[in-house]
Scaffold this active site. Structure first.
Site, PDB file in Angstrom:
ATOM      1  N   GLU A 235       0.850  -1.196   0.000  1.00 46.18           N
ATOM      2  CA  GLU A 235       0.000   0.000   0.000  1.00 46.18           C
ATOM      3  C   GLU A 235       0.879   1.237   0.000  1.00 46.18           C
ATOM      4  OE1 GLU A 235      -3.346  -2.010   3.001  1.00 46.18           O
ATOM      5  OE2 GLU A 235      -1.915  -0.527   3.731  1.00 46.18           O
ATOM      6  N   LYS A 237       2.237   4.582   1.557  1.00 50.07           N
ATOM      7  CA  LYS A 237       2.362   5.122   2.917  1.00 50.07           C
ATOM      8  C   LYS A 237       1.987   6.593   2.846  1.00 50.07           C
ATOM      9  CE  LYS A 237       5.133   5.439   7.039  1.00 50.07           C
ATOM     10  NZ  LYS A 237       4.412   6.650   7.433  1.00 50.07           N
ATOM     11  N   ARG A 242      -2.742   9.302  11.212  1.00 46.72           N
ATOM     12  CA  ARG A 242      -3.250   7.959  11.487  1.00 46.72           C
ATOM     13  C   ARG A 242      -4.466   8.091  12.397  1.00 46.72           C
ATOM     14  NH1 ARG A 242      -0.326   3.013  12.177  1.00 46.72           N
ATOM     15  NH2 ARG A 242      -1.853   1.311  12.139  1.00 46.72           N
ATOM     16  N   ARG A 257      -3.380   8.613  16.971  1.00 44.33           N
ATOM     17  CA  ARG A 257      -2.402   7.623  17.425  1.00 44.33           C
ATOM     18  C   ARG A 257      -2.125   7.725  18.913  1.00 44.33           C
ATOM     19  NH1 ARG A 257       3.046   6.395  14.088  1.00 44.33           N
ATOM     20  NH2 ARG A 257       3.801   6.081  16.194  1.00 44.33           N
ATOM     21  N   GLU A 285      -6.092   6.498   7.625  1.00 39.20           N
ATOM     22  CA  GLU A 285      -5.341   7.752   7.616  1.00 39.20           C
ATOM     23  C   GLU A 285      -6.252   8.881   7.138  1.00 39.20           C
ATOM     24  OE1 GLU A 285      -0.982   8.963   7.833  1.00 39.20           O
ATOM     25  OE2 GLU A 285      -1.876   6.992   8.041  1.00 39.20           O
ATOM     26  N   PHE A 324      -7.503   1.179   5.702  1.00 37.71           N
ATOM     27  CA  PHE A 324      -6.742   0.039   5.190  1.00 37.71           C
ATOM     28  C   PHE A 324      -6.812  -1.192   6.091  1.00 37.71           C
ATOM     29  CE2 PHE A 324      -3.752   3.282   6.906  1.00 37.71           C
ATOM     30  CZ  PHE A 324      -3.437   2.669   8.116  1.00 37.71           C
ATOM     31  N   ARG A 422       4.946  -2.723  17.672  1.00 41.77           N
ATOM     32  CA  ARG A 422       5.695  -2.605  16.425  1.00 41.77           C
ATOM     33  C   ARG A 422       6.352  -3.953  16.142  1.00 41.77           C
ATOM     34  NH1 ARG A 422       7.489   1.990  14.184  1.00 41.77           N
ATOM     35  NH2 ARG A 422       7.282   3.143  16.153  1.00 41.77           N
ATOM     36  N   LYS A 428       7.794  -0.441   6.602  1.00 38.41           N
ATOM     37  CA  LYS A 428       7.576   0.816   5.885  1.00 38.41           C
ATOM     38  C   LYS A 428       8.839   1.177   5.121  1.00 38.41           C
ATOM     39  CE  LYS A 428       8.397   3.481  10.152  1.00 38.41           C
ATOM     40  NZ  LYS A 428       7.816   4.463  11.098  1.00 38.41           N
TER      41      LYS A 428
END
Length: 576
Positions: A235, A237, A242, A257, A285, A324, A422, A428
């Site tokens: 996708e 970025k 976010r 976030r 986003e 997404f 994470r 990314k």
């Protein structure tokens, strides 16, 4: 309160994770369930549950004045104490020792009540009066930690995940059950109550209680990203905010976030999200959007922090929500399902008539081209593609940047949604120019047209529990942004040295640079070459900045690249 302060001291005194967990578990077992529940909040660096909108809204400058008033310390003595300790809580202990009460009379219930009162009032004067009342009853060690609780900067080397482990240990519960319950209810205190009464299994997901966002790990190259997964979704970025959208039939809330409610900043998204007609939680986003293309993040920043967004502002900076991922649907949490399944469910929510960003070519490859969006069509399904080679990733990366996006997200199709964590299931791939998210620790008066304005920023990465300076930048922001930041830094100054001010480490900025170099100038041991500020990260808190380890990774990667180039050069020279 006295025992909690002593427990915090014991936690800070050891660097061993197992010892920290054992100390917390023993403490929790010694308290009543209500006391233990409050304690877990404070030990997690919070004054209220994660899902609550309430905040204390107390800056370091207010605390500085209150502590100075209670201690009778001069400005010079306060400054010396702060310089010596580098922490407002520790400085408080230093100046109140011998002045504060010797006997402890403060209970956790009273502390919680005072925090609620502080959050309920507005204005520095009203908040200061309540803080004076609270700290006046505290012993010096208690005052130290009350100040730390208020600032949210506990700095004892304890993470919420370790508090979860302590709860499991204290009450003999499975750690996985504790973590899942905390994720579902969004309240570490309530999680403890459930654990204490053996009711973790009753925890249920509730709409409008935001969950932590799954985060991606940076990849240095298309080759590195491609090597991670056999099957991946690709996708764009996006360079936006976010946002997690919680939707029911009669209510919509949008969370950032940092889990703040930002719905009021984007009122035009509410009817579009309601039109989905499903009870869902979406991850996506928010983009500033005009003429079928995302605008620069600086445009989107104009919308942040506004409670009342005028029609003129909505026309000037129109927004869309690009989704997404799907976290909750049909009364069920779906985060444990593989991404491929969640993506299919999300596709099912968008009917044929709904706006989509995916144009599929005859080969079944998503073109990633944006569709035109009408004002009524503000919720969009993010386009997805597949890449069969690093070269295809490079092509998609270049195309994403041509559209003004930051780069690519590469996601393992089998991955579950790791709430608040994470990992390498999402990668990314961003611009070739290296970037770090850092926090401003000091500001300096500028020169020339910026003389008298705090425009030169010293910034830090996180090294364990410490903030370690790594560079200084003065370019990249607009004059308007610098003026706004000048105002903020003056109001949140911790120590004023005249030309330079040490400030509350709250402002996160994204900096770009050409290289990381070894340096004795900064505490991190590194310096950034040609740093410039890309943007202010209003959507990030100080705990989300990049780490010293990340800077070291970039440094090592540069070294290896240079070594490979030298090796290639030597080979060519030998062959000629």
């Amino acid at each position: 309160m006295q025992l909690l302060a002593q427990t915090c001291e014991a936690i800070a005194a050891t660097s061993k994770k197992t010892e920290k967990i054992a100390i917390v578990a023993t403490y929790l077992q010694s308290r009543t369930v209500p006391e233990a529940a409050l304690s877990t909040l404070f030990l997690s660096g919070r004054t209220f549950a994660a899902h609550e909108e309430r905040t204390l809204q107390v800056g370091g400058s207010i605390l500085w004045r209150v502590v100075g008033e209670l201690s009778g310390a001069s400005e010079a003595k306060m400054t010396a104490a702060y310089k010596r300790h580098g922490d407002l809580g520790d400085a408080t202990l230093g100046v109140l020792r011998g002045v504060a009460p010797e006997e402890s009379t403060l209970t956790l219930k009273e502390v919680d009540y005072m925090f609620q009162q502080i959050a309920a009032v507005s204005g520095p004067a009203a908040k200061s009066r309540l803080i004076v009342t609270l700290l006046a009853r505290a012993t010096a060690p208690e005052a130290k930690y009350l100040v730390k609780f208020i600032t949210g900067e506990l700095r004892i080397g304890l993470k919420e995940s370790q508090v979860e482990e302590a709860i499991a240990k204290a009450y003999g519960r499975e750690l996985a059950e504790v973590r899942r319950a905390n994720m579902l209810v969004g309240d570490i205190g309530e999680t403890l109550v459930l654990a204490a009464h053996d009711k973790l299994a009753t925890a249920r997901m509730r709409l409008f209680h935001p969950m932590g966002f799954m985060l991606a790990t940076p990849a240095e190259s298309a080759n590195e990203a491609f090597a991670e997964f056999e099957h991946a979704i690709v996708e764009d970025k996006y360079d936006g905010i976010r946002a997690q959208a919680h939707i029911s039939r009669d209510k919509v809330r949008i969370f950032s976030r940092t889990l703040d409610d930002i719905t009021d900043s984007f009122p035009e998204l509410i009817p579009a999200l309601k039109a989905i007609e499903h009870e869902v939680i979406l991850d996506g986003e928010i983009l500033a959007w005009r003429c079928g293309q995302a605008l620069a993040f600086s445009e989107l920043q104009k919308r942040l922090g506004r409670k009342n967004v005028s029609a003129a502002m909505q026309r000037e900076v129109p927004v869309s929500y690009v989704t997404f991922d799907l976290l909750y649907a049909k009364g069920q949490l779906v985060i444990d399902r593989p991404l491929q399944e969640r993506a299919a469910m999300l596709d099912g929510i968008f009917s044929e008539g709904a706006p989509r960003l995916v144009n599929v070519d005859p080969h079944g490859q998503a073109s990633l081209m944006f569709a035109e969006v009408t004002p009524e069509q503000r919720v969009l399904r993010a386009p997805q593609a597949r890449a069969d080679s690093p070269e295809e990733l490079d092509r998609l990366f270049a195309a994403a940047q041509e559209r003004g996006n930051e780069g690519l997200m590469i996601k393992d199709i089998h991955s579950a949604y790791a709430v608040g964590r994470r990992g390498k299931s999402w990668l990314k791939l961003k611009r070739e120019l290296a970037m770090l998210d850092v926090v401003v620790t000091a500001v300096e008066l500028g020169h020339g047209k910026r003389a008298g304005i705090l425009s030169d920023y010293t910034f830090a990465v996180r090294g364990g529990e410490e903030l370690l300076n790594i560079g200084k930048a003065y370019s990249g922001l607009t004059d308007k942004e610098i003026a706004e930041m000048d105002e903020w830094f003056r109001a949140h100054t911790l120590v004023d040295h005249g030309f330079v001010r040490e400030v509350e480490p709250k402002i996160v900025i994204e900096v770009a640079f050409n290289a990381v170099m070894k340096s004795d100038r900064h505490a991190s041991g590194f310096a950034l070459r040609f740093p410039r500020i890309l943007r202010i990260r209003d959507d990030k808190g100080g705990e989300e900045i990049d780490t010293l380890e990340r800077a070291e990774e970039i440094y090592r990667s540069q070294f290896h690249q240079r070594t490979r180039r030298i090796h290639r050069g030597d080979t060519k020279a030998q062959s000629s």
